[in-house]
Design an enzyme around this catalytic site. Structure first.
Site, PDB file in Angstrom:
ATOM      1  N   HIS A  31     -33.196 -21.758 -18.266  1.00  0.00           N
ATOM      2  CA  HIS A  31     -33.325 -20.868 -17.106  1.00  0.00           C
ATOM      3  C   HIS A  31     -32.409 -21.326 -15.964  1.00  0.00           C
ATOM      4  CE1 HIS A  31     -35.258 -17.593 -15.127  1.00  0.00           C
ATOM      5  NE2 HIS A  31     -35.932 -18.321 -14.260  1.00  0.00           N
ATOM      6  N   SER A  53     -33.131 -15.852 -11.159  1.00  0.00           N
ATOM      7  CA  SER A  53     -34.550 -15.578 -11.376  1.00  0.00           C
ATOM      8  C   SER A  53     -35.062 -14.622 -10.290  1.00  0.00           C
ATOM      9  CB  SER A  53     -35.320 -16.897 -11.427  1.00  0.00           C
ATOM     10  OG  SER A  53     -36.590 -16.719 -12.001  1.00  0.00           O
ATOM     11  N   GLU A 106     -33.358 -19.670 -22.854  1.00  0.00           N
ATOM     12  CA  GLU A 106     -34.169 -19.617 -21.639  1.00  0.00           C
ATOM     13  C   GLU A 106     -35.378 -18.709 -21.780  1.00  0.00           C
ATOM     14  OE1 GLU A 106     -33.598 -17.087 -18.324  1.00  0.00           O
ATOM     15  OE2 GLU A 106     -31.427 -17.120 -18.649  1.00  0.00           O
TER      16      GLU A 106
END
EC number: 3.4.11.5
Length: 304
Positions: free
Chosen positions: A275, A111, A248
């Site tokens: 995610h 991320s 995700e």
């Protein structure tokens, strides 16, 4: 490097918590998301790679403002201006590398950490053997479109309208709104329930998170809304693995574009992964990672 925890002192005087696991001559530095998240989903990375037949020494750390590392007083405008920047967190990665004595190493980031990997590979790529971008796009507008589509998949229109009304009025503490966010989290962030990453109390670095992201994963009100990096991807010269969960928040359609733009890269996906797909489906996630590192090590890696 010795295994276990080491507190390092940055040149700015702040302290960062680092932890090293595993053994071997291959080194992997792991960057967490958020920003303001923490190292926790990397805690078993060395163990998971060993299960895949690969000995890797894995170092993780909590970035400034996160969990075990120092928490600056971001309410001070001068401190916020100095440390709540892309440039600070990017250069922090290289200072951590330097103080830990790492070079010719692999860098993985999930991320927000994947954003830092992209930037690091462009600015400091001479130190890297390979880069792993986990669940992070290069164009934030495409992420925003994706998370809005995700809402449509699991929430009735009444709740979507309600969420948009709360967001317009900055009413993020509304319990009904937070309940809707949790439904989205369970479907697209932490699909494996009960999540190993939940705590009795919120331990996130909220000041950093709010400055860059906002209240939650499904709305961007901070600095990240201006993240655009596609024109720089061609400058990533090291072997690169793109790894995304199939269920995700980040759009795989964008990942496919990134794979075409990064010269020597491969895209892999994790079935039933959100995610945090390294937690949702670790066997597949870490097989992809081990295969990548093994191929780079023996000189057989070829991008798609």
């Amino acid at each position: 490097m010795k295994t276990g925890t080491k507190i390092i002192t940055l040149d700015n005087g702040y302290h960062l918590w680092t932890n090293t696991q595993g053994e071997g001559d291959i080194h992997l530095l792991a960057l967490h998301g958020g920003p303001g998240g923490n190292h926790e989903y990397w805690e078993d990375t060395a163990e998971q790679l060993k299960k895949q037949g690969l000995n890797v020494q894995v170092t993780m750390y909590d970035q400034l403002g996160s969990l075990y590392s120092d928490q600056p007083d971001y309410s001070d405008p001068e401190i916020a201006k100095k440390y709540l920047t892309y440039e600070y967190f990017l250069d922090e990665v290289d200072e951590v590398r330097e103080k830990l004595g790492l070079d010719n190493f692999y860098l993985i980031g999930q991320s927000w950490g994947g954003l830092l990997v992209q930037e690091y590979a462009v600015k400091y790529g001479q130190h890297l053997k390979g880069a792993i971008i986990s669940s992070m796009v290069d164009e934030i507008d495409e992420y925003v479109a994706s998370v809005n589509r995700r809402r449509q998949e699991v929430l009735p229109q009444t709740e979507i309208d309600f969420m948009h009304e709360c967001e317009k009025n900055n009413d993020y503490d509304n319990q009904r709104y937070q309940d809707d966010v949790q439904i989205l989290n369970i479907n697209f962030v932490d699909r494996k329930q009960p999540s190993k990453l939940y705590h009795l109390k919120d331990i996130g670095g909220s000041a950093v998170y709010h400055a860059f992201q906002g209240d939650n994963e499904f709305v961007i009100t901070g600095k990240l809304k201006d993240w655009h990096f596609r024109d720089q991807l061609k400058n990533i010269k090291v072997p690169t693995l793109l790894t995304f969960g199939e269920n995700e928040t980040m759009p795989i359609s964008t990942a496919k574009i990134m794979q075409k733009e990064i010269p020597n890269s491969r895209l892999v996906t994790t079935p039933d992964g959100g995610h945090h797909h390294m937690v949702d489906n670790p066997d597949v996630y870490y097989k992809h990672l081990a295969d990548f590192i093994r191929e780079v090590e023996n000189g057989t890696f070829k991008g798609e």
